[in-house]
Design a protein around this motif. Structure first.
Motif, PDB file in Angstrom:
ATOM      1  N   ARG A  44      -9.839  -6.014 -17.524  1.00 28.13           N
ATOM      2  CA  ARG A  44      -9.142  -6.042 -16.250  1.00 28.13           C
ATOM      3  C   ARG A  44      -9.262  -4.679 -15.586  1.00 28.13           C
ATOM      4  NH1 ARG A  44      -3.252  -8.646 -16.464  1.00 28.13           N
ATOM      5  NH2 ARG A  44      -4.567 -10.149 -17.558  1.00 28.13           N
ATOM      6  N   GLU A  45      -9.559  -4.672 -14.306  1.00 23.37           N
ATOM      7  CA  GLU A  45      -9.747  -3.408 -13.611  1.00 23.37           C
ATOM      8  C   GLU A  45      -8.776  -3.266 -12.442  1.00 23.37           C
ATOM      9  OE1 GLU A  45     -13.454  -2.802 -11.631  1.00 23.37           O
ATOM     10  OE2 GLU A  45     -13.403  -4.711 -10.558  1.00 23.37           O
ATOM     11  N   PHE A  46      -8.408  -2.028 -12.187  1.00 19.02           N
ATOM     12  CA  PHE A  46      -7.513  -1.694 -11.095  1.00 19.02           C
ATOM     13  C   PHE A  46      -8.215  -1.906  -9.758  1.00 19.02           C
ATOM     14  CE2 PHE A  46      -4.319   0.527  -8.762  1.00 19.02           C
ATOM     15  CZ  PHE A  46      -4.988   1.322  -7.844  1.00 19.02           C
ATOM     16  N   VAL A  47      -7.485  -2.477  -8.802  1.00 20.22           N
ATOM     17  CA  VAL A  47      -8.026  -2.669  -7.459  1.00 20.22           C
ATOM     18  C   VAL A  47      -7.278  -1.794  -6.452  1.00 20.22           C
ATOM     19  CG1 VAL A  47      -8.399  -4.304  -5.583  1.00 20.22           C
ATOM     20  CG2 VAL A  47      -8.748  -5.024  -7.979  1.00 20.22           C
ATOM     21  N   ALA A  48      -5.957  -1.925  -6.422  1.00 21.30           N
ATOM     22  CA  ALA A  48      -5.165  -1.188  -5.437  1.00 21.30           C
ATOM     23  C   ALA A  48      -3.713  -1.148  -5.874  1.00 21.30           C
ATOM     24  CB  ALA A  48      -5.279  -1.826  -4.060  1.00 21.30           C
ATOM     25  N   SER A  49      -2.988  -0.149  -5.386  1.00 24.61           N
ATOM     26  CA  SER A  49      -1.557  -0.091  -5.668  1.00 24.61           C
ATOM     27  C   SER A  49      -0.822   0.500  -4.475  1.00 24.61           C
ATOM     28  CB  SER A  49      -1.266   0.742  -6.917  1.00 24.61           C
ATOM     29  OG  SER A  49      -1.587   2.108  -6.695  1.00 24.61           O
ATOM     30  N   ILE A  50       0.477   0.265  -4.442  1.00 32.52           N
ATOM     31  CA  ILE A  50       1.315   0.772  -3.361  1.00 32.52           C
ATOM     32  C   ILE A  50       2.694   1.087  -3.919  1.00 32.52           C
ATOM     33  CG2 ILE A  50       2.032  -1.561  -2.667  1.00 32.52           C
ATOM     34  CD1 ILE A  50       1.951  -0.508   0.263  1.00 32.52           C
ATOM     35  N   THR A  51       3.252   2.210  -3.520  1.00 32.41           N
ATOM     36  CA  THR A  51       4.595   2.542  -3.969  1.00 32.41           C
ATOM     37  C   THR A  51       5.608   1.848  -3.073  1.00 32.41           C
ATOM     38  OG1 THR A  51       4.659   4.541  -2.595  1.00 32.41           O
ATOM     39  CG2 THR A  51       3.868   4.773  -4.856  1.00 32.41           C
ATOM     40  N   TRP A  52       6.671   1.374  -3.713  1.00 37.79           N
ATOM     41  CA  TRP A  52       7.639   0.585  -2.969  1.00 37.79           C
ATOM     42  C   TRP A  52       8.387   1.426  -1.942  1.00 37.79           C
ATOM     43  CZ3 TRP A  52       7.294  -4.441  -3.235  1.00 37.79           C
ATOM     44  CH2 TRP A  52       8.296  -5.220  -2.670  1.00 37.79           C
ATOM     45  N   ASN A  53       8.716   2.667  -2.310  1.00 37.52           N
ATOM     46  CA  ASN A  53       9.532   3.480  -1.419  1.00 37.52           C
ATOM     47  C   ASN A  53       8.765   3.950  -0.181  1.00 37.52           C
ATOM     48  OD1 ASN A  53      11.204   3.159  -3.593  1.00 37.52           O
ATOM     49  ND2 ASN A  53      11.659   5.328  -3.847  1.00 37.52           N
ATOM     50  N   LEU A  54       7.670   4.664  -0.417  1.00 36.44           N
ATOM     51  CA  LEU A  54       6.968   5.316   0.695  1.00 36.44           C
ATOM     52  C   LEU A  54       5.741   4.561   1.165  1.00 36.44           C
ATOM     53  CD1 LEU A  54       7.146   9.060  -0.418  1.00 36.44           C
ATOM     54  CD2 LEU A  54       8.686   7.801   1.112  1.00 36.44           C
ATOM     55  N   THR A  56       2.854   4.568  -0.334  1.00 38.88           N
ATOM     56  CA  THR A  56       1.646   5.316  -0.652  1.00 38.88           C
ATOM     57  C   THR A  56       0.656   4.390  -1.355  1.00 38.88           C
ATOM     58  OG1 THR A  56       2.963   7.326  -0.909  1.00 38.88           O
ATOM     59  CG2 THR A  56       0.736   7.327  -1.843  1.00 38.88           C
ATOM     60  N   THR A  57      -0.588   4.419  -0.902  1.00 42.15           N
ATOM     61  CA  THR A  57      -1.584   3.490  -1.425  1.00 42.15           C
ATOM     62  C   THR A  57      -2.706   4.195  -2.175  1.00 42.15           C
ATOM     63  OG1 THR A  57      -2.780   3.537   0.676  1.00 42.15           O
ATOM     64  CG2 THR A  57      -1.131   1.806   0.386  1.00 42.15           C
ATOM     65  N   TYR A  58      -3.284   3.471  -3.109  1.00 45.55           N
ATOM     66  CA  TYR A  58      -4.438   3.930  -3.872  1.00 45.55           C
ATOM     67  C   TYR A  58      -5.396   2.762  -4.006  1.00 45.55           C
ATOM     68  CZ  TYR A  58      -1.281   7.726  -5.144  1.00 45.55           C
ATOM     69  OH  TYR A  58      -0.409   8.767  -5.098  1.00 45.55           O
ATOM     70  N   TYR A  59      -6.691   3.077  -4.002  1.00 45.49           N
ATOM     71  CA  TYR A  59      -7.721   2.043  -4.094  1.00 45.49           C
ATOM     72  C   TYR A  59      -8.826   2.487  -5.039  1.00 45.49           C
ATOM     73  CZ  TYR A  59      -5.615   0.322   0.235  1.00 45.49           C
ATOM     74  OH  TYR A  59      -4.748  -0.147   1.181  1.00 45.49           O
TER      75      TYR A  59
END
Length: 117
Positions: A44-54, A56-59
């Protein structure tokens, strides 16, 4: 925590698709939500994430500029907008959640995305 992913399907290369993840079971302050994907025989590989508070995204590099992760806090919903999809985006996509300071610890069932060439 319960995570329910939906929105997968069969699309053609170049099309767009939006995945949705409904989250419940707790408040997600100081948590992050993510999307992962997996194809047969691969990890399984990471695609994207987002922090709930601010928000902030990562891809992962493979989807930068094509995919957008977003969340609607009031609805406890997380989305993955997939544009200009490619055959190599074909995978089962999983929604995930976890405290911002640690790894993802909750996983939803997957939703299959198939991109035809």
């Amino acid at each position: 925590v319960q995570l329910q992913a939906s929105g997968g399907g069969l699309v053609q290369a170049g099309d767009s698709l939006r995945l949705s993840c409904s989250a419940s079971g707790r408040t997600f302050t100081n948590w992050r939500m993510g999307w992962f994907r997996q194809t047969p025989g691969k990890e399984r590989e990471f695609v994207a994430s987002i922090t709930w508070n601010l928000g902030t995204t990562y891809y992962t590099d493979a989807v930068k500029g094509r995919f957008t992760i977003s969340r609607v806090n009031a609805k406890n919903m997380v989305y993955l907008q997939m544009n200009s999809v490619k055959p190599e985006d074909t995978a089962v996509y999983y929604c995930a959640a976890g405290p911002t300071s640690t790894s993802f610890i909750h996983w939803g069932q997957g939703t299959l995305v198939t991109v035809s060439s």
